[in-house]
Design a protein around this motif. Structure first.
Motif, PDB file in Angstrom:
ATOM      1  N   ALA A 286       0.858  -1.187   0.000  1.00 44.24           N
ATOM      2  CA  ALA A 286       0.000   0.000   0.000  1.00 44.24           C
ATOM      3  C   ALA A 286       0.900   1.246   0.000  1.00 44.24           C
ATOM      4  CB  ALA A 286      -0.885  -0.011   1.238  1.00 44.24           C
ATOM      5  N   PRO A 287       0.542   2.339  -0.649  1.00 44.00           N
ATOM      6  CA  PRO A 287      -0.780   2.605  -1.249  1.00 44.00           C
ATOM      7  C   PRO A 287      -0.931   2.138  -2.694  1.00 44.00           C
ATOM      8  CG  PRO A 287       0.564   4.571  -1.382  1.00 44.00           C
ATOM      9  CD  PRO A 287       1.407   3.535  -0.699  1.00 44.00           C
ATOM     10  N   TYR A 292      -1.006  -4.234   3.168  1.00 44.64           N
ATOM     11  CA  TYR A 292      -0.992  -3.049   4.007  1.00 44.64           C
ATOM     12  C   TYR A 292       0.220  -3.004   4.927  1.00 44.64           C
ATOM     13  CZ  TYR A 292      -2.555   1.114   6.263  1.00 44.64           C
ATOM     14  OH  TYR A 292      -2.606   2.407   6.693  1.00 44.64           O
TER      15      TYR A 292
END
Ligand SMILES: *Cc1c(COP(=O)(O)O)cnc(C)c1O
Length: 424
Positions: A286-287, A292
């Motif tokens: 991410a992003p 994540y």
């Protein structure tokens, strides 16, 4: 307050009196030194005693403590604000240096500790491959994330047993921990679980069971096996990066891992970690990508400043200088122990060294475990009493910095000679 009084006071409000268990003197006895200040190769404890320091904060202080240029840079930076939670040019400066130094790194993400770096690398490997199992090696330390705090099960097919309460069995069961330097064990693991193995994570030179060199062909074998099975190879260069060479062990060997973890030196003594690798894989984070990962203090301007200054000084240094000092120490230690008829095996890589109190060659965790920890404890205490600070455990590395002088080395050898007389 003296060390004892401080330790008693600390233990009332901090578990075991320390904020990282390796600092406790559990395996050598006695009370940890409480450090008041440090400069160059020396640390001064709460009682005003000075020690020649071979721990160097467990690696980061490769330039020595409180290097004046690093201190000045941090002083200047802190006046401009300690944290912004927004991007800075400093982070680009750091990333550009890491990418330039490490041949396998095209993009890098900064974090705040080595643990975060390895944790992120494992998550990314799992997210990238869509597989759950990971392979590590007995005696390699990769920080304290759940998947990595797993001890050896015996034999290749044995599933991991949690090395600590608090780690769910289901998670530990996904970690295969194999003998370091045992390529056959790796082949057997891949024969059985290959399609489900996300990655191999390895210290390319092991330094957390004491220093253990990779056997010729071991790392090359890991590269081949992971490539053939669609798994990622992760080099944990948290210790070896910018220590064994400016670009880590991978520049020395030419082996290109998919991902590399860094820490310790790149923060110049401030809290830092980093992980990097092929752009395609890194952009799965991410992003841009779905995996994540985040951090309020990641890329912290003070840590970036200390790290950048440290790297810029290191880049101009000649690493053979610290290796030569280490070899001098090793040779002198070996000769003194041989003369005394005490069995000691000394492993060294660059500016890292470990004295194993054993007759056997140390090539993995099992052979390291054959060391006489009681004799090590007496050696440690004897050296400490003579002003030499070694890591307070048998299975750790000693670290030589650019601040160690010839006089320090001579004093250390003299202390060893005196200490040995008390060991017999
Ligand atoms: C120290 C270390 C870590 C963990 O780094 P922290 O900053 O202590 O979380 C990971 N891997 C290796 C090889 C280390 O030596």
């Amino acid at each position: 307050m003296n060390n004892n009084e401080l330790f008693t006071r600390a233990a009332k409000v901090i578990p075991g009196g320390v904020n990282s268990p390796v600092r406790a003197f559990r395996s050598v006895g006695g009370t940890p030194l409480f450090i008041r200040e440090a400069s160059g190769s020396k640390m001064v404890d709460s009682e005003g005693r000075a020690y020649i320091d071979y721990v160097c904060s467990w690696g980061p202080m490769i330039l020595g403590h409180a290097h004046p240029d690093v201190v000045a840079a941090i002083r200047e930076a802190v006046g401009k604000g300690a944290s912004f939670g927004a991007p800075t040019e400093l982070e680009i400066e750091m990333a550009e240096r890491v990418v330039a130094a490490f041949p396998s790194i095209e993009a890098v993400r900064m974090v705040s500790s080595g643990t975060e770096a390895t944790m992120t690398a494992i998550r990314l490997a799992r997210g990238w491959t869509g597989r759950d199992r990971i392979v590590k090696f007995n005696g390699c330390y990769h920080g304290h994330a759940d998947s990595l705090l797993v001890k050896a099960g015996s034999g290749v097919a044995t599933l991991g047993i949690p090395g600590s309460p608090g780690i769910p069995r289901v998670l530990a069961g996904l970690t295969l921990s194999l003998a370091y330097n045992d390529l056959d064990a790796v082949k057997a693991a891949f024969a059985r679980y290959g399609q489900d193995i996300a990655c191999i994570i390895v210290e390319p030179v092991a330094a957390n069971m004491g220093v253990v060199m990779p056997k010729p062909g071991f790392l090359e074998g890991l590269r081949e096996i992971t490539a053939a099975n669609g798994s990622l190879l992760i080099f944990d260069e948290v210790i070896t990066g910018f220590r064994l060479a400016y670009g880590g062990w991978q520049t020395i060997t030419g082996i290109r891992p998919d991902l590399t973890c860094l820490g310790k030196i790149i923060g110049g003594g401030l809290p830092v970690g980093a992980m990097g690798g092929k752009r395609e894989i890194m952009e799965h984070l991410a992003p841009v990508g779905p995996v994540y990962q985040a951090g309020t203090l990641s890329g912290n301007p003070l840590a970036m400043t200390a790290g950048i200054k440290t790297l810029d000084i290191l880049k101009k240094k000649n690493y053979t200088e610290i290796e030569e000092k280490t070899v001098r120490l090793r040779n002198a230690f070996q000769e003194l122990f041989d003369r005394a008829g005490l069995p000691v095996r000394i492993n060294h890589a660059g500016s890292l060294f470990t004295l194993f109190f054993t007759e056997r060659e140390v090539v993995d965790y099992a052979s390291a475990q054959g060391s006489n920890a009681e004799l090590f404890a007496r050696f440690f205490q004897g050296m400490l009493a003579r002003g030499i600070n070694l890591a307070p455990a048998q299975f750790e590395a000693g670290f030589v910095s650019f601040a160690h002088t010839d006089d320090d080395i001579e004093k250390t050898i003299a202390a060893c000679e005196k200490t040995i007389k008390t060991l017999r």
